[in-house]
Scaffold this motif. Sequence first.
Motif, PDB file in Angstrom:
ATOM      1  N   LYS A 172     -43.817  10.038 -48.552  1.00  0.00           N
ATOM      2  CA  LYS A 172     -45.106  10.583 -48.952  1.00  0.00           C
ATOM      3  C   LYS A 172     -46.216   9.686 -48.417  1.00  0.00           C
ATOM      4  N   ILE A 173     -47.183  10.295 -47.735  1.00  0.00           N
ATOM      5  CA  ILE A 173     -48.343   9.579 -47.216  1.00  0.00           C
ATOM      6  C   ILE A 173     -49.559  10.083 -47.978  1.00  0.00           C
ATOM      7  N   ILE A 174     -50.295   9.150 -48.555  1.00  0.00           N
ATOM      8  CA  ILE A 174     -51.496   9.506 -49.295  1.00  0.00           C
ATOM      9  C   ILE A 174     -52.686   8.829 -48.635  1.00  0.00           C
ATOM     10  N   CYS A 175     -53.862   9.339 -48.898  1.00  0.00           N
ATOM     11  CA  CYS A 175     -55.067   8.741 -48.343  1.00  0.00           C
ATOM     12  C   CYS A 175     -55.872   8.143 -49.483  1.00  0.00           C
ATOM     13  N   ARG A 229     -40.643   0.707 -59.252  1.00  0.00           N
ATOM     14  CA  ARG A 229     -42.046   1.085 -59.433  1.00  0.00           C
ATOM     15  C   ARG A 229     -42.530   1.807 -58.184  1.00  0.00           C
ATOM     16  N   THR A 230     -43.564   2.606 -58.345  1.00  0.00           N
ATOM     17  CA  THR A 230     -44.173   3.262 -57.192  1.00  0.00           C
ATOM     18  C   THR A 230     -45.239   2.334 -56.619  1.00  0.00           C
ATOM     19  N   HIS A 231     -45.146   2.100 -55.300  1.00  0.00           N
ATOM     20  CA  HIS A 231     -46.091   1.210 -54.623  1.00  0.00           C
ATOM     21  C   HIS A 231     -46.780   1.961 -53.499  1.00  0.00           C
ATOM     22  N   LYS A 232     -48.034   1.599 -53.252  1.00  0.00           N
ATOM     23  CA  LYS A 232     -48.764   2.080 -52.084  1.00  0.00           C
ATOM     24  C   LYS A 232     -48.683   0.982 -51.039  1.00  0.00           C
ATOM     25  N   TYR A 252     -48.472   4.652 -47.400  1.00  0.00           N
ATOM     26  CA  TYR A 252     -47.177   5.218 -47.765  1.00  0.00           C
ATOM     27  C   TYR A 252     -46.979   4.990 -49.257  1.00  0.00           C
ATOM     28  N   GLU A 253     -46.387   5.974 -49.924  1.00  0.00           N
ATOM     29  CA  GLU A 253     -46.063   5.820 -51.335  1.00  0.00           C
ATOM     30  C   GLU A 253     -44.548   5.744 -51.452  1.00  0.00           C
ATOM     31  N   VAL A 254     -44.042   4.585 -51.882  1.00  0.00           N
ATOM     32  CA  VAL A 254     -42.601   4.349 -51.945  1.00  0.00           C
ATOM     33  C   VAL A 254     -42.204   3.845 -53.326  1.00  0.00           C
ATOM     34  N   ASP A 255     -40.959   4.083 -53.681  1.00  0.00           N
ATOM     35  CA  ASP A 255     -40.386   3.519 -54.893  1.00  0.00           C
ATOM     36  C   ASP A 255     -39.707   2.213 -54.492  1.00  0.00           C
ATOM     37  N   TYR A 256     -40.177   1.119 -55.059  1.00  0.00           N
ATOM     38  CA  TYR A 256     -39.687  -0.207 -54.701  1.00  0.00           C
ATOM     39  C   TYR A 256     -39.593  -1.041 -55.971  1.00  0.00           C
TER      40      TYR A 256
END
Length: 111
Positions: free
Chosen positions: A74-77, A91-94, A84-88
């Motif tokens: 998922k790419i958010i602005c 937790r969800t990280h930008k 990028y929005e990733v689960d790491y």
Amino acid sequence: IFQDGKTEVVANEGGDRMTPAIVAYTDHDKVVGLPAKQGLYRNASNTICNVKELIGREADSEVVQNAMQNSNVKIICQGAKPFYEVDYKERTHKVSPVSVAAAIFDSLKGT
């Protein structure tokens, strides 16, 4: 490296002279290169490929818009920049494209 008047490509930990520019984020770790590529299908929504095309781009550029439609991640602005929005680590990280590229370079530097 440049050594003894010649350029030499340093092999990575797998013995290859080419490291894929791929970073995977998991619940436990950040994986770079071939291991990230090998886990691409198991962890597609958290594995970033083609990061170099987004570095320095504005969110409204055609390249970023195409990446948003075609990426498994998922790419958010946020503001005028893509993230990028990733689960790491549960937790969800930008994550910015620059920080992904930095992870790749850090891995190469360690080699």
